[in-house]
Scaffold this active site. Structure first.
Site, PDB file in Angstrom:
ATOM      1  N   SER A  22      42.818  -2.957  -5.182  1.00  0.00           N
ATOM      2  CA  SER A  22      43.640  -4.123  -4.546  1.00  0.00           C
ATOM      3  C   SER A  22      45.091  -3.952  -5.061  1.00  0.00           C
ATOM      4  O   SER A  22      45.792  -4.943  -4.902  1.00  0.00           O
ATOM      5  CB  SER A  22      43.194  -5.408  -5.589  1.00  0.00           C
ATOM      6  OG  SER A  22      43.118  -5.242  -6.943  1.00  0.00           O
ATOM      7  N   ASN A 109      38.577  -9.379 -16.466  1.00  0.00           N
ATOM      8  CA  ASN A 109      38.003 -10.763 -15.702  1.00  0.00           C
ATOM      9  C   ASN A 109      38.945 -11.889 -16.236  1.00  0.00           C
ATOM     10  O   ASN A 109      39.567 -12.586 -15.582  1.00  0.00           O
ATOM     11  CB  ASN A 109      36.635 -10.812 -15.876  1.00  0.00           C
ATOM     12  CG  ASN A 109      35.663 -10.073 -15.241  1.00  0.00           C
ATOM     13  OD1 ASN A 109      36.122  -9.035 -14.422  1.00  0.00           O
ATOM     14  ND2 ASN A 109      34.480 -10.098 -15.807  1.00  0.00           N
ATOM     15  N   HIS A 155      50.791 -43.692  20.483  1.00  0.00           N
ATOM     16  CA  HIS A 155      50.399 -42.891  21.772  1.00  0.00           C
ATOM     17  C   HIS A 155      51.472 -42.064  22.601  1.00  0.00           C
ATOM     18  O   HIS A 155      51.154 -41.815  23.754  1.00  0.00           O
ATOM     19  CB  HIS A 155      49.454 -43.757  22.598  1.00  0.00           C
ATOM     20  CG  HIS A 155      48.659 -44.998  21.977  1.00  0.00           C
ATOM     21  ND1 HIS A 155      47.446 -44.615  21.633  1.00  0.00           N
ATOM     22  CD2 HIS A 155      48.868 -45.957  21.422  1.00  0.00           C
ATOM     23  CE1 HIS A 155      46.818 -45.499  21.087  1.00  0.00           C
ATOM     24  NE2 HIS A 155      47.846 -46.685  20.649  1.00  0.00           N
ATOM     25  N   SER A 276      65.128 -16.962  26.801  1.00  0.00           N
ATOM     26  CA  SER A 276      64.222 -16.191  27.682  1.00  0.00           C
ATOM     27  C   SER A 276      64.545 -14.716  28.244  1.00  0.00           C
ATOM     28  O   SER A 276      65.668 -14.738  28.510  1.00  0.00           O
ATOM     29  CB  SER A 276      63.446 -17.160  28.716  1.00  0.00           C
ATOM     30  OG  SER A 276      62.828 -16.337  29.825  1.00  0.00           O
ATOM     31  N   LYS A 282      66.935 -20.990  29.866  1.00  0.00           N
ATOM     32  CA  LYS A 282      66.009 -21.264  28.649  1.00  0.00           C
ATOM     33  C   LYS A 282      66.899 -21.400  27.440  1.00  0.00           C
ATOM     34  O   LYS A 282      67.337 -20.571  26.967  1.00  0.00           O
ATOM     35  CB  LYS A 282      64.884 -20.526  28.457  1.00  0.00           C
ATOM     36  CG  LYS A 282      64.085 -20.924  29.819  1.00  0.00           C
ATOM     37  CD  LYS A 282      63.259 -22.183  29.678  1.00  0.00           C
ATOM     38  CE  LYS A 282      62.397 -22.434  28.656  1.00  0.00           C
ATOM     39  NZ  LYS A 282      61.169 -21.373  29.017  1.00  0.00           N
ATOM     40  N   GLU A 289      58.259 -23.764  16.881  1.00  0.00           N
ATOM     41  CA  GLU A 289      56.959 -23.341  17.506  1.00  0.00           C
ATOM     42  C   GLU A 289      56.172 -22.611  16.503  1.00  0.00           C
ATOM     43  O   GLU A 289      54.992 -22.810  16.142  1.00  0.00           O
ATOM     44  CB  GLU A 289      56.926 -22.666  18.701  1.00  0.00           C
ATOM     45  CG  GLU A 289      57.585 -23.723  19.884  1.00  0.00           C
ATOM     46  CD  GLU A 289      57.731 -22.834  20.985  1.00  0.00           C
ATOM     47  OE1 GLU A 289      57.084 -22.150  21.663  1.00  0.00           O
ATOM     48  OE2 GLU A 289      59.102 -23.032  21.518  1.00  0.00           O
ATOM     49  N   TYR A 316      32.348 -13.754 -13.031  1.00  0.00           N
ATOM     50  CA  TYR A 316      32.902 -13.241 -12.052  1.00  0.00           C
ATOM     51  C   TYR A 316      32.208 -12.371 -11.220  1.00  0.00           C
ATOM     52  O   TYR A 316      31.190 -11.642 -11.192  1.00  0.00           O
ATOM     53  CB  TYR A 316      34.060 -11.857 -12.971  1.00  0.00           C
ATOM     54  CG  TYR A 316      34.796 -11.180 -11.938  1.00  0.00           C
ATOM     55  CD1 TYR A 316      35.795 -11.779 -11.350  1.00  0.00           C
ATOM     56  CD2 TYR A 316      34.429  -9.919 -11.540  1.00  0.00           C
ATOM     57  CE1 TYR A 316      36.547 -10.991 -10.405  1.00  0.00           C
ATOM     58  CE2 TYR A 316      35.155  -9.427 -10.632  1.00  0.00           C
ATOM     59  CZ  TYR A 316      36.171  -9.641 -10.037  1.00  0.00           C
ATOM     60  OH  TYR A 316      37.032  -8.857  -9.416  1.00  0.00           O
ATOM     61  N   GLN A 321      38.223 -10.856  -5.763  1.00  0.00           N
ATOM     62  CA  GLN A 321      39.545 -10.130  -5.571  1.00  0.00           C
ATOM     63  C   GLN A 321      40.273 -10.732  -4.421  1.00  0.00           C
ATOM     64  O   GLN A 321      41.359 -10.385  -4.106  1.00  0.00           O
ATOM     65  CB  GLN A 321      39.181  -8.794  -5.584  1.00  0.00           C
ATOM     66  CG  GLN A 321      40.291  -7.932  -5.292  1.00  0.00           C
ATOM     67  CD  GLN A 321      39.958  -6.321  -5.625  1.00  0.00           C
ATOM     68  OE1 GLN A 321      39.968  -6.063  -6.676  1.00  0.00           O
ATOM     69  NE2 GLN A 321      39.676  -5.609  -4.652  1.00  0.00           N
ATOM     70  N   LYS A 324      43.417 -13.150  -3.681  1.00  0.00           N
ATOM     71  CA  LYS A 324      44.915 -13.062  -3.656  1.00  0.00           C
ATOM     72  C   LYS A 324      45.527 -12.974  -2.583  1.00  0.00           C
ATOM     73  O   LYS A 324      46.616 -13.635  -2.101  1.00  0.00           O
ATOM     74  CB  LYS A 324      45.141 -11.695  -4.461  1.00  0.00           C
ATOM     75  CG  LYS A 324      44.972 -11.746  -5.952  1.00  0.00           C
ATOM     76  CD  LYS A 324      44.967 -10.723  -6.861  1.00  0.00           C
ATOM     77  CE  LYS A 324      43.894 -10.793  -7.971  1.00  0.00           C
ATOM     78  NZ  LYS A 324      42.576 -11.052  -7.406  1.00  0.00           N
TER      79      LYS A 324
HETATM   80  N1  ARG Z   1      41.076  -6.292  -9.099  1.00  0.00           N
HETATM   81  C1  ARG Z   1      40.210  -7.475  -9.849  1.00  0.00           C
HETATM   82  C2  ARG Z   1      40.502  -8.748  -8.824  1.00  0.00           C
HETATM   83  O1  ARG Z   1      41.382  -8.931  -8.526  1.00  0.00           O
HETATM   84  C3  ARG Z   1      40.302  -7.663 -10.989  1.00  0.00           C
HETATM   85  C4  ARG Z   1      39.375  -7.902 -11.765  1.00  0.00           C
HETATM   86  C5  ARG Z   1      38.212  -6.916 -11.885  1.00  0.00           C
HETATM   87  N2  ARG Z   1      37.098  -6.956 -12.548  1.00  0.00           N
HETATM   88  C6  ARG Z   1      35.793  -6.453 -12.385  1.00  0.00           C
HETATM   89  N3  ARG Z   1      34.787  -6.722 -13.300  1.00  0.00           N
HETATM   90  N4  ARG Z   1      35.554  -5.625 -11.665  1.00  0.00           N
HETATM   91  O2  ARG Z   1      39.613  -9.424  -9.137  1.00  0.00           O
END
Ligand code: ARG
Length: 457
Positions: A22, A109, A155, A276, A282, A289, A316, A321, A324
């Site tokens: 990641s 975690n 409306h 355009s 235009k 938009e 977890y 992951q 993000k």
């Molecule tokens: N890169 C992982 C995430 O974003 C970090 C946590 C990883 N934990 C694990 N038990 N593999 O979630």
């Protein structure tokens, strides 16, 4: 060699390594990761879980890494599994054995649960700040247009006259609630999860409160499973951002309409419009938009998070992951949109005559004509019916209520006299709508003051 090499007899497949990693998207949390680790190492040293001297070596090492990343001296290793592993490996490379003690009484975690909260808390502050700026842009414009009469619609049909300031202040109020939602999200997110361990806390005698203080959180999470398992704070933020985007998107949609030749209520500055490639005449409102389009994208991020979480058993799971990219995208997108919207809005020209002309057509004062009769004692339903007949007569004669002869009025009711023309004049219609929240300039002035007061709180 991965850090878990002891348990495994083979190296990880390269494809799995890439798939699992990641660092491409979590590297942006490096500051927060390092700050969290410094607080953790400080606490470990203070509690005697590691030697004070080692704690100091770790902290110095971490500060060095932070500086080097900030200054571009140290680059992220794309082969690292994530930002947490990268920093730890780099630390051990730099300070040796002490670095290996940093992860005592901690798991990735609870580390990632901490980092993402810290990162997003900062982002919320930034989104809040630019939303406040946008509201100020709106109130500044509203102050200039307290008497700019325009049609109000239902409306998308002309309904009753309002002012441009009144219309703008509707958005200011929506955005004010968006700020309230961001503040609520901030408050609930502001709980420190470190010390939850992998899921079941730790046997070390840690001081979570101390880490909480060092990092400036409001308090600590109360259950270690919950601390590492939930991402409701990401969902809540994505939801607050989605609503904010929805407001921005409606505003954008209106600006798109207003820019059309059919409305021509506003004209965008040349720097905020595009041409355009084929049609020379235009001038396109691309910014608005795109904001409309990107709103869909943010809804996608929210849906992503909701769906990703909905059947995960505690605690977890690696699925998490995926939180993000979704929440980072929502945050990046809303900031980009607001920051582009503000200068586009403040440089937009308002074509007052066109607004006023549109308000003068479409029998926008019909309610006021009925109200005139009501004020003379007629029940509203009867007045409503008579006015409807008058409108039909105007259409037949090709005139408006303002130009319909008094004789036509009198045919339908004795209560009409010359005074009616004053009662239905556009200015009266707007100026007399003084009810709290209404479009009369004094009402809108009070609305502006209210919003500015709320922002100052
Ligand atoms: N890169 C992982 C995430 O974003 C970090 C946590 C990883 N934990 C694990 N038990 N593999 O979630």
């Amino acid at each position: 060699m991965p850090m878990w090499a002891g348990r495994f007899s083979k190296d990880i497949d390269e494809r799995v390594n890439d798939f699992n990693s990641s660092i491409k998207f979590d590297a942006r949390m490096y500051r927060h990761d390092i700050k969290g680790s410094i607080a953790h190492a400080t606490m470990l040293g203070e509690c005697g879980i590691i030697d004070k001297s080692e704690s100091e070596v770790i902290i110095d090492g971490l500060k060095g890494i932070l500086d080097d990343i900030d200054n571009g001296v140290l680059e992220f290793d794309p082969n690292a599994e994530d930002i947490h592993m990268f920093v730890e490996a780099e630390l051990t490379k730099r300070v040796g054995d002490a670095g290996k003690r940093l992860h005592t009484a901690r798991s990735r975690n609870d580390q990632v649960a901490l980092d993402i909260r810290m990162y997003l808390l900062d982002e919320i502050k930034e989104i809040r700040e630019i939303t406040v700026k946008l509201i100020h842009t709106i109130t500044d414009m509203a102050k200039e247009h307290l008497e700019t009469v325009m049609p109000g619609y239902t409306h998308l049909q002309r309904a009753q006259p309002i002012t441009f300031a009144h219309h703008l202040m509707a958005y200011a109020n929506m955005l004010l609630r968006d700020i309230g939602r961001l503040d609520d999200t901030y408050k609930r997110m502001n709980q420190m999860p470190l010390g939850s361990g992998a899921l079941a806390g730790t046997t070390y005698n840690i001081d979570r409160q101390r880490v909480c203080e060092l990092l400036g959180f409001d308090g600590i999470t109360q259950n270690s499973l919950d601390g590492v398992s939930d991402r409701d704070f990401c969902i809540e933020l994505a939801s607050a951002i989605s609503i904010l985007m929805m407001h921005l998107s409606r505003f954008s949609e209106e600006i798109i309409l207003w820019c059309s030749w059919e409305f021509k209520f506003v004209e965008l500055d040349d720097a905020y419009a595009t041409g355009s490639s084929i049609m020379p005449q235009k001038k396109n409102p691309d910014v608005t938009e795109l904001i409309r389009g990107k709103t869909a994208r943010v809804y996608g991020d929210l849906n992503n998070l909701l769906s990703m979480m909905k059947n995960l058993p505690l605690a977890y799971n690696k699925d998490m992951q995926e939180d993000k990219e979704a929440i980072f995208d929502a945050v990046d997108t809303v900031k980009l949109c607001i920051n582009t919207f503000i200068p586009m809005l403040s440089t937009m020209t308002v074509i007052k005559e066109n607004m006023r002309n549109a308000a003068a057509k479409g029998f926008i004062n019909a309610t006021d004509c009925a109200d005139y009769l009501v004020k003379k004692g007629m029940p509203f339903r009867d007045a409503y019916k008579i006015t409807g007949t008058l409108v039909a007569r105007c259409i037949e004669l090709g005139v408006t209520l303002e130009t319909l002869p008094i004789s036509e009025y009198k045919k339908l009711s004795d209560s009409f006299d010359e005074e009616v023309y004053k009662a239905i004049s556009l200015d009266t219609c707007v100026m007399q709508r003084k009810s709290a929240g209404g479009p009369a300039p004094e009402s809108v002035k009070a609305q502006i003051e209210y919003v500015l007061r709320e922002l100052d709180k």
